[in-house]
Structure formats: C-alpha cells, structure tokens
Design a protein around this motif. Sequence first.
Motif, PDB file in Angstrom:
ATOM      1  N   GLY A   1       0.667  -0.857  -0.168  1.00  0.00           N
ATOM      2  CA  GLY A   1      -0.595  -0.153   0.155  1.00  0.00           C
ATOM      3  C   GLY A   1       0.664   1.191   0.087  1.00  0.00           C
ATOM      4  N   MET A   2       0.571   2.229  -0.312  1.00  0.00           N
ATOM      5  CA  MET A   2       1.069   3.009  -0.723  1.00  0.00           C
ATOM      6  C   MET A   2       0.081   4.466  -0.670  1.00  0.00           C
ATOM      7  SD  MET A   2       2.185   3.962  -4.531  1.00  0.00           S
ATOM      8  CE  MET A   2       2.675   2.476  -4.400  1.00  0.00           C
ATOM      9  N   ARG A   3       0.668   5.533  -0.100  1.00  0.00           N
ATOM     10  CA  ARG A   3       0.293   6.577   0.358  1.00  0.00           C
ATOM     11  C   ARG A   3      -0.276   7.433  -0.910  1.00  0.00           C
ATOM     12  NH1 ARG A   3       3.160   9.083   5.686  1.00  0.00           N
ATOM     13  NH2 ARG A   3       4.180   7.662   3.902  1.00  0.00           N
TER      14      ARG A   3
ATOM     15  N   PHE B   1      -5.446   8.718 -11.368  1.00  0.00           N
ATOM     16  CA  PHE B   1      -4.660   8.787  -9.666  1.00  0.00           C
ATOM     17  C   PHE B   1      -3.640   8.382 -10.197  1.00  0.00           C
ATOM     18  CE2 PHE B   1      -8.742   6.207 -10.982  1.00  0.00           C
ATOM     19  CZ  PHE B   1      -9.337   6.166 -10.254  1.00  0.00           C
ATOM     20  N   LEU B   2      -2.864   8.816 -10.986  1.00  0.00           N
ATOM     21  CA  LEU B   2      -0.745   8.287 -11.017  1.00  0.00           C
ATOM     22  C   LEU B   2      -0.805   9.281 -11.905  1.00  0.00           C
ATOM     23  CD1 LEU B   2      -0.120   4.539 -11.676  1.00  0.00           C
ATOM     24  CD2 LEU B   2       0.022   5.693  -9.310  1.00  0.00           C
TER      25      LEU B   2
ATOM     26  N   THR C   1      -3.097   4.710  -0.812  1.00  0.00           N
ATOM     27  CA  THR C   1      -4.647   4.571   0.693  1.00  0.00           C
ATOM     28  C   THR C   1      -4.434   6.115   0.947  1.00  0.00           C
ATOM     29  OG1 THR C   1      -2.834   4.622   2.062  1.00  0.00           O
ATOM     30  CG2 THR C   1      -4.535   2.274   0.804  1.00  0.00           C
ATOM     31  N   LEU C   2      -5.435   6.306   1.746  1.00  0.00           N
ATOM     32  CA  LEU C   2      -4.805   8.104   2.319  1.00  0.00           C
ATOM     33  C   LEU C   2      -4.372   7.937   3.434  1.00  0.00           C
ATOM     34  CD1 LEU C   2      -8.362   9.434   2.119  1.00  0.00           C
ATOM     35  CD2 LEU C   2      -6.557  10.318   0.855  1.00  0.00           C
TER      36      LEU C   2
ATOM     37  N   GLU D   1      -4.277   9.731  -5.671  1.00  0.00           N
ATOM     38  CA  GLU D   1      -5.522   9.862  -5.484  1.00  0.00           C
ATOM     39  C   GLU D   1      -5.384   8.282  -4.697  1.00  0.00           C
ATOM     40  OE1 GLU D   1      -8.025  11.923  -5.002  1.00  0.00           O
ATOM     41  OE2 GLU D   1      -6.771  13.487  -6.293  1.00  0.00           O
ATOM     42  N   PRO D   2      -6.769   7.920  -4.228  1.00  0.00           N
ATOM     43  CA  PRO D   2      -7.048   7.008  -3.054  1.00  0.00           C
ATOM     44  C   PRO D   2      -7.806   5.678  -4.497  1.00  0.00           C
ATOM     45  CG  PRO D   2      -7.298   8.752  -1.671  1.00  0.00           C
ATOM     46  CD  PRO D   2      -7.306   9.635  -2.908  1.00  0.00           C
TER      47      PRO D   2
END
Length: 129
Positions: A34-36, A65-66, A120-121, A94-95
């Motif tokens: 998971g990355m923020r 998102f990326l 994720t946030l 963005e999450p």
Amino acid sequence: MRIDVSSPNKAMTRPNPTRSARLVVVSAPLPQAGMRVADVFKVAAVVSAVNVNHSEVSVSFESDFLSLLGSPAVVNLGPGSYDKKIEWLFRALEPTQTMIKVELRADDIPQTAQIAVCITLEDTDLRRR
C-alpha cells in the motif's frame, strides 16, 4: 532473409538468425504494501533482445490516479541484440486500486506485464508500523 550472391550464376537463401525478445519487470511496488497519496515509486523492467529489427517498451496507467515523472511513457529501444533496463518514476495522486501496464513490442509481437497498485490516504503497511 539474406541472399548470398558469391556466385554470379545462382543465389542462395539463408534463414534469418534466431530472433527473440523478453520483458521482465524487476522493480515494482508490492500491492500489499500500500502506498499513500503523494508517494513516489519506481517501476523498472529489463528487455532482453536478440536480433530484433525494432522494439519499444511502454507504460500505460490511469492518469487520474498516477502521474509519470520525468521519463517518457514510450521508449524506443531500436534494433539489435541487447539487455536494457528501463525505469519510470510515478507519483500516487488519489486513493484507489489501479493497474500499471508495461508492454514490450519487439518486431510487432507484444508482451505485457500488469502491476497492481493500491493507493490509500493512510499508511496501511503493517511492516512499517
């Protein structure tokens, strides 16, 4: 195909040397890590080619998102025999759960790898806690 014209009266044909290409993703984020949002991460691939006429490697992703930082999405590797490492840097925007697709086209034959990315946030990797 090569044509041997060493004798003026006849031409002989020889088969092409063996051609091959291989795509191996060597660096990518682990989905469970998971990355923020705002994290920067690297995706790297090695292309091994033998006697290709043309090859290029590309990445595709959802730009909502990326974000790709610095390097082009498509890299022309040219003809020949080689082992080349290509790297791309991304920033999580963005999450979401999304995919990055890495594609090699060598002599118009595609190979594809897909990488799952979870943004994720918050920090969700239990190993970092």
